[in-house]
Design an enzyme around this catalytic site. Structure first.
Site, short mmCIF file in Angstrom:
data_model
loop_
_atom_site.label_atom_id
_atom_site.label_comp_id
_atom_site.label_asym_id
_atom_site.label_seq_id
_atom_site.Cartn_x
_atom_site.Cartn_y
_atom_site.Cartn_z
N ARG A 41 10.76 2.90 -2.59
CA ARG A 41 11.95 2.12 -2.25
C ARG A 41 11.95 0.79 -3.00
O ARG A 41 12.99 0.20 -3.26
CB ARG A 41 12.02 1.89 -0.73
N TYR A 46 38.75 -0.09 -8.08
CA TYR A 46 38.46 1.24 -7.53
C TYR A 46 38.70 1.23 -6.02
O TYR A 46 38.42 0.24 -5.33
CB TYR A 46 37.02 1.60 -7.87
N ASP A 57 32.84 -5.01 -13.34
CA ASP A 57 32.53 -3.58 -13.28
C ASP A 57 32.90 -2.98 -14.64
O ASP A 57 34.07 -2.93 -15.01
CB ASP A 57 33.34 -2.92 -12.16
N LYS A 86 29.22 8.19 -13.66
CA LYS A 86 30.35 8.51 -14.52
C LYS A 86 29.91 8.71 -15.97
O LYS A 86 29.07 9.56 -16.24
CB LYS A 86 31.41 7.41 -14.39
#
Length: 395
Positions: free
Chosen positions: A55, A109, A181, A206
Site C-alpha cells: 500500500r 469529466y 488533467d 485511457k
C-alpha cells in the site's frame, strides 16, 4: 516423524543470474522483509530506499511512475493510483480542507464534476464552475480562500480548449494552484508543467495504457512538499494500485507514441468525413479550422490534436439508439483510449447525472456522441460511420 519447518519458509533471495530479464518482472508481494528494526527505520526515514508494504509502494508502480515522469517532465516521482478518479481524489481531498474554495472547469469529466458539486460541498469546501477558456471569468470567480483551479486541457466530451497560458499566469499572480488533467491530450500533445501547471493528473486507464484492461491513475506536483502530501494521502486513503495493472500499463506505454500518432491521424480523417455527412449537424475536432478554439489548439498542442472526435446527429434518443446499433464493428462503451474505436454517449453515461437542461447548456444533446478513435484502417472506419449515420438518420 520429523517436522521440516524449512520447507514452509519463504525464500530469502531470488536465484542468482548473470543475465537480467528483458521484461520487468511482476512483483505481486504485499509484504517486504527488512533485516533489522534499524533498517526499517532507515527505510521509513528515507535514508534507504526499500519497500515495506505494498500500500505504501511497490516496484511495478515505481517503474510506471518513472516512465510517465519522463514523458511529463515531472520534477519529482509521481504517484500511481488505483484509478484516474483516485488521482483526482488525492488532489481535491488531499490538498483541501473545510473553508477552502475550489474552481473547476465547467466541462470536466462527469465524475470530476460530481465530486466538485456533491462531495466537496458536503465536506465544507466551496466550489465554482467556470469556462476554462475565459480567463476574465476565472479571475472574477477567485476568492481569498480559493485553493486551486482544476481544468482539462481539452474538455471531456465537448473538446473545448482551455486558456492554459492565461490561467497559469493568473494562478501564479494570485498564489493559487493550477491542476491540469492531461488525460485526453497526453504528454504527446502537451506537457502542462512546461506551461506553468502545478499539478498534473492522468487516467492511465485511457490512452497511456491503451488496451482497456488496466485501471490506474497518476498525479505529480511541481512542489516537493505538495508531491509528498499527495503520496501520503494516497497511502492513507488506500488508493494504491495493483502490481499487475502497473505491469500491464508499462507494456502499453512502450507503444504509446505509435498508437497515439496512428489514432490521431485517423481521427482527423474521420472528423472531415463526418462533417460532410447529411444528418450530422456538428463536428468538434480541435484540428479543424471550424473549431471555436482552433487557433488556441494550434498554439498549445503544436499540431497534436488528439484522437478524440465529438459530433451531433439530428434527432433524439431513438436516433442515438439506431446509430449505435448500426455502427457494426465498433464498441459502444463509456470509455476511451482502446486499440479499437469506441463510441460514448454522454447523456447516458459520463454526464447522465446532469439535468437535460444542464447538458444542453454544455452542448450535449441526445444526438451528441464522443468518439475515441482507435487503430483500425481509417477508410474502413469512415465507411462504418457513413453507413451508421445514414441508417440512423434516413439520409
Amino acid at each position: 516423524m520429523k517436522n521440516d519447518a524449512g520447507s514452509l519458509m519463504r525464500p530469502d533471495a531470488l536465484p542468482e543470474s548473470a543475465s537480467r530479464p528483458v521484461v520487468t518482472p511482476l512483483s505481486p508481494s504485499v509484504v517486504y522483509a527488512s533485516d533489522t528494526p534499524d533498517m526499517l527505520d532507515r527505510q521509513y526515514d528515507g535514508d534507504l530506499h526499500g519497500y515495506t508494504y505494498a500500500r505504501e509502494g511497490h516496484p511495478n508502480a515505481d517503474v510506471v511512475a518513472k516512465r510517465i515522469d519522463r514523458l511529463e517532465n515531472a520534477p519529482h516521482m509521481g504517484v500511481v493510483t488505483a484509478s484516474g478518479m483516485g488521482a483526482v481524489s488525492a488532489v481535491l481531498l488531499g490538498l483541501t480542507q473545510a473553508g477552502d474554495h475550489v474552481i473547476g472547469g465547467n466541462q470536466l469529466y462527469g465524475r470530476s464534476l460530481r465530486m466538485m458539486t456533491e462531495d466537496l460541498p458536503r465536506l465544507g469546501i466551496a466550489t465554482t464552475l467556470v469556462d476554462p477558456g475565459d480567463v476574465a471569468a476565472m479571475r472574477a470567480a477567485l476568492r481569498p480562500e480559493t485553493r486551486l483551479i482544476f481544468i482539462e486541457v481539452v474538455s471531456n466530451p465537448t473538446l473545448r480548449v482551455a486558456e492554459l497560458e492565461g490561467l497559469a499566469a493568473l494562478c501564479k499572480e494570485r498564489g493559487v494552484l493550477l491542476v491540469v488533467d492531461n488525460t485526453f491530450t497526453t504528454p504527446r500533445a502537451i506537457r502542462p508543467f512546461d506551461w506553468g501547471a502545478d499539478i498534473v493528473i492522468h487516467s492511465l486507464t485511457k490512452l497511456l495504457a491503451g488496451h482497456s484492461d488496466v485501471m490506474l491513475g497518476y498525479v505529480a506536483a511541481r512542489d516537493r512538499v505538495l508531491n509528498d502530501r499527495l503520496r501520503v494521502f494516497a497511502v492513507t486513503a488506500g488508493l494504491n494500485p495493483s502490481p499487475f495493472d502497473c505491469w500491464l500499463a508499462e507494456r502499453g506505454l512502450l507503444s504509446f507514441d505509435l498508437r497515439y500518432d496512428r489514432a490521431q491521424s485517423s481521427a482527423a480523417q474521420l472528423a472531415d468525413t463526418l462533417a460532410a455527412l447529411p444528418g450530422v449537424t456538428r463536428v468538434i475536432y480541435p484540428g479543424r479550422a471550424d473549431h471555436p478554439d482552433h487557433a488556441r489548439a494550434q498554439h498549445l498542442l503544436d499540431g497534436q490534436f488528439c484522437n478524440m472526435v465529438s459530433f451531433e446527429l439530428a434527432g433524439d434518443r431513438a436516433t442515438a439508439n439506431a446509430f449505435t446499433k448500426a455502427a457494426d464493428g465498433l464498441s459502444f462503451a463509456p470509455t476511451l483510449g482502446d486499440v479499437g474505436t469506441t463510441l460514448s454517449h454522454p447523456a447516458s453515461s459520463s454526464h447522465r447525472a446532469l439535468t437535460p437542461e444542464r447538458r444542453a447548456a454544455l452542448g450535449m444533446s441526445e444526438g451528441f456522441f464522443r468518439v475515441s478513435v482507435g487503430l483500425e484502417d481509417p477508410e474502413a472506419l469512415c465507411r462504418i460511420f457513413r453507413d451508421a449515420v445514414a441508417a440512423a438518420t434516413g439520409t
